[in-house]
Enzyme design. Structure first.
Site, PDB file in Angstrom:
ATOM      1  N   GLY A   1       0.819  -1.215   0.000  1.00  0.00           N
ATOM      2  CA  GLY A   1       0.000   0.000   0.000  1.00  0.00           C
ATOM      3  C   GLY A   1       0.846   1.255   0.000  1.00  0.00           C
TER       4      GLY A   1
ATOM      5  N   LYS B   1       5.306  -0.202   7.847  1.00  0.00           N
ATOM      6  CA  LYS B   1       5.022   1.131   7.280  1.00  0.00           C
ATOM      7  C   LYS B   1       6.318   1.930   7.313  1.00  0.00           C
ATOM      8  CE  LYS B   1       1.850   4.991   8.224  1.00  0.00           C
ATOM      9  NZ  LYS B   1       0.498   5.286   8.710  1.00  0.00           N
TER      10      LYS B   1
ATOM     11  N   PHE C   1       1.894   9.590   3.174  1.00  0.00           N
ATOM     12  CA  PHE C   1       3.247   9.807   3.672  1.00  0.00           C
ATOM     13  C   PHE C   1       4.079   8.536   3.714  1.00  0.00           C
ATOM     14  CE2 PHE C   1       0.513  12.931   5.616  1.00  0.00           C
ATOM     15  CZ  PHE C   1       1.234  14.097   5.454  1.00  0.00           C
ATOM     16  N   ALA C   2       3.460   7.414   3.373  1.00  0.00           N
ATOM     17  CA  ALA C   2       4.129   6.147   3.694  1.00  0.00           C
ATOM     18  C   ALA C   2       3.993   5.116   2.590  1.00  0.00           C
ATOM     19  CB  ALA C   2       3.499   5.578   4.967  1.00  0.00           C
ATOM     20  N   LYS C   3       4.959   4.201   2.591  1.00  0.00           N
ATOM     21  CA  LYS C   3       4.787   2.978   1.812  1.00  0.00           C
ATOM     22  C   LYS C   3       4.663   1.845   2.815  1.00  0.00           C
ATOM     23  CE  LYS C   3       7.101   4.139  -2.513  1.00  0.00           C
ATOM     24  NZ  LYS C   3       8.335   4.015  -3.298  1.00  0.00           N
ATOM     25  N   VAL C   4       3.774   0.898   2.536  1.00  0.00           N
ATOM     26  CA  VAL C   4       3.581  -0.214   3.469  1.00  0.00           C
ATOM     27  C   VAL C   4       3.936  -1.517   2.756  1.00  0.00           C
ATOM     28  CG1 VAL C   4       1.923  -1.408   4.955  1.00  0.00           C
ATOM     29  CG2 VAL C   4       1.789   1.068   4.709  1.00  0.00           C
TER      30      VAL C   4
ATOM     31  N   ASP D   1     -10.372   9.724  12.865  1.00  0.00           N
ATOM     32  CA  ASP D   1     -10.403   9.587  11.398  1.00  0.00           C
ATOM     33  C   ASP D   1     -10.947   8.204  11.014  1.00  0.00           C
ATOM     34  OD1 ASP D   1     -10.106  10.407   8.768  1.00  0.00           O
ATOM     35  OD2 ASP D   1      -7.956   9.986   8.682  1.00  0.00           O
TER      36      ASP D   1
ATOM     37  N   GLY E   1       0.400   5.315   1.081  1.00  0.00           N
ATOM     38  CA  GLY E   1      -0.454   6.334   1.701  1.00  0.00           C
ATOM     39  C   GLY E   1       0.084   7.716   1.364  1.00  0.00           C
TER      40      GLY E   1
HETATM   41  P1  ADP Z   1      -0.742   7.049   5.390  1.00  0.00           P
HETATM   42  O1  ADP Z   1      -0.883   7.218   6.887  1.00  0.00           O
HETATM   43  O2  ADP Z   1       0.478   7.639   4.827  1.00  0.00           O
HETATM   44  O3  ADP Z   1      -1.984   7.435   4.645  1.00  0.00           O
HETATM   45  P2  ADP Z   1      -1.618   4.382   5.571  1.00  0.00           P
HETATM   46  O4  ADP Z   1      -1.481   4.045   7.009  1.00  0.00           O
HETATM   47  O5  ADP Z   1      -2.958   4.795   5.091  1.00  0.00           O
HETATM   48  O6  ADP Z   1      -0.566   5.471   5.172  1.00  0.00           O
HETATM   49  O7  ADP Z   1      -1.193   3.123   4.713  1.00  0.00           O
HETATM   50  C1  ADP Z   1      -1.108   3.133   3.313  1.00  0.00           C
HETATM   51  C2  ADP Z   1      -1.778   1.910   2.726  1.00  0.00           C
HETATM   52  O8  ADP Z   1      -1.199   0.709   3.272  1.00  0.00           O
HETATM   53  C3  ADP Z   1      -3.253   1.856   3.020  1.00  0.00           C
HETATM   54  O9  ADP Z   1      -3.891   1.878   1.778  1.00  0.00           O
HETATM   55  C4  ADP Z   1      -3.539   0.559   3.712  1.00  0.00           C
HETATM   56  O10 ADP Z   1      -4.495  -0.170   2.997  1.00  0.00           O
HETATM   57  C5  ADP Z   1      -2.213  -0.206   3.679  1.00  0.00           C
HETATM   58  N1  ADP Z   1      -1.919  -0.647   5.067  1.00  0.00           N
HETATM   59  C6  ADP Z   1      -1.600   0.145   6.107  1.00  0.00           C
HETATM   60  N2  ADP Z   1      -1.401  -0.577   7.222  1.00  0.00           N
HETATM   61  C7  ADP Z   1      -1.604  -1.876   6.882  1.00  0.00           C
HETATM   62  C8  ADP Z   1      -1.585  -3.122   7.617  1.00  0.00           C
HETATM   63  N3  ADP Z   1      -1.282  -3.148   8.920  1.00  0.00           N
HETATM   64  N4  ADP Z   1      -1.874  -4.252   6.956  1.00  0.00           N
HETATM   65  C9  ADP Z   1      -2.175  -4.212   5.635  1.00  0.00           C
HETATM   66  N5  ADP Z   1      -2.219  -3.090   4.885  1.00  0.00           N
HETATM   67  C10 ADP Z   1      -1.936  -1.924   5.495  1.00  0.00           C
END
Ligand code: ADP
Length: 306
Positions: A45, A67, A49-52, A157, A47
């Site tokens: 994923g 993350k 600010f992040a890559k997961v 949120d 986001g």
């Molecule tokens: P940001 O805070 O930068 O928006 P997110 O926390 O939303 O980043 O994470 C980015 C993406 O990664 C999301 O689309 C989410 O679906 C995926 N993701 C985040 N945490 C997890 C997790 N624990 N397990 C599976 N997918 C995750």
């Protein structure tokens, strides 16, 4: 007043975009073994600010989500707040934070992996689901939110994009990026930060009255239940400004055809524009529609395996 609020949101978004997009997103994807113990498997994923990434803990073979954030993209304080707030929580329907690792340039949050993706995606691509399934999701969400509040954490949120699912299609609340704790409450006993996602903001947040975190979380659970029931947002203008105006007027239209009447009643009570009379978590737990088939969700003493 609305213009002022919108300018603040746009400014915040621009700041995020300026600071964010050039660094992490341009970088090559991570691969190999991190810190000698996590083998990166794939990117799952991206986001704001992040890559997961999905990764495997080499010793225990546990699969985790990592993350990754560039320190230059976020203030270290905001990410350590997110991590500190997550650390207070231990609930079967909240993504568990296992550990936080850092290098000179990056921060890594090692978390429980939610294999089923986002609730928002499954609603679009996986449905239709039965009312029993929606009730089950709401029960899990309310139990998770109750746990957050009991630990002094307010999510602020809650929305289907932040409700992840595991392989059994059970909810895992994630993304505590906007969360706050009782220690952040101002001397007047309220929060004042405008935050979250416009379509999910409670009227008292938009009206800048100062708000209680628990009331705002309950409102957002109401928006989630509305979305589950009607497959549409209760407040959905052509732009964020109009949406927020609609919310601040506080008139929600609940389609008359919804059955049973007890579900309609619960949605109305959750989306009560007056936070003082809005249903509380304790009252939700006694609500007839909510209670059907409800078995109290047991807290495991610890589900840290690493
Ligand atoms: P940001 O805070 O930068 O928006 P997110 O926390 O939303 O980043 O994470 C980015 C993406 O990664 C999301 O689309 C989410 O679906 C995926 N993701 C985040 N945490 C997890 C997790 N624990 N397990 C599976 N997918 C995750």
């Amino acid at each position: 007043m609305f213009k002022h609020i919108m300018n603040k949101i746009i400014e915040a978004k621009e700041r995020a975009a300026d600071s964010n997009s050039p660094s992490l997103m341009k970088e090559e994807e991570l691969n190999g073994v991190l810190f000698g113990k996590y083998e990166i498997r794939r990117l799952i994923g991206i986001g704001g600010f992040a890559k997961v990434y999905e990764a495997c803990h080499l010793l225990t073979k546990q699969i985790v989500a990592i993350k990754v954030v560039n320190k230059q993209d976020v203030t270290e304080q905001s990410l350590s707040m997110e991590a500190a707030n997550m650390r207070r929580l231990n609930h079967p329907h909240i993504v568990k934070l296992y550990e936080v690792l850092t290098t000179e340039t990056k921060i890594f949050l090692v978390m429980e992996l939610a294999k089923g993706g986002e609730l928002s995606d499954i609603l679009v691509n996986g449905g239709p689901f039965s009312q029993d399934q929606y009730r089950r999701w709401l029960q899990q969400l309310i139990s998770a939110v109750q746990h957050c509040h009991s630990r002094g954490v307010f999510h602020r949120d809650l929305k289907p994009e932040n409700l992840l699912l595991d392989e059994k299609l059970d909810i895992k609340v994630s993304d505590f990026g906007w969360s706050a704790t009782t220690e952040d409450i101002r001397p007047d006993g309220k929060f004042h930060t405008l935050c979250g996602t416009p379509a999910y903001m409670a009227p008292e947040m938009i009206n800048r009255e100062g708000y209680n975190g628990d009331k705002v979380d309950v409102w957002q659970c109401g928006v989630v239940l509305y979305v589950l029931t009607f497959n549409a947002l209760p407040f959905n203008g052509p732009d964020a400004l109009t949406t927020m105006r609609e919310i601040s007027r506080g008139l929600v239209w609940i389609p008359h055809w919804v059955r049973p009447e007890s579900l309609r009643h619960l949605i109305k009570r959750l989306l009560d524009p007056n936070p003082k009379t809005r249903i509380t978590i304790d009252e939700i737990l006694k609500d007839p529609w909510f209670r059907e088939g409800y078995t109290e969700i047991k807290l495991t003493s610890c589900h840290l395996k690493i």
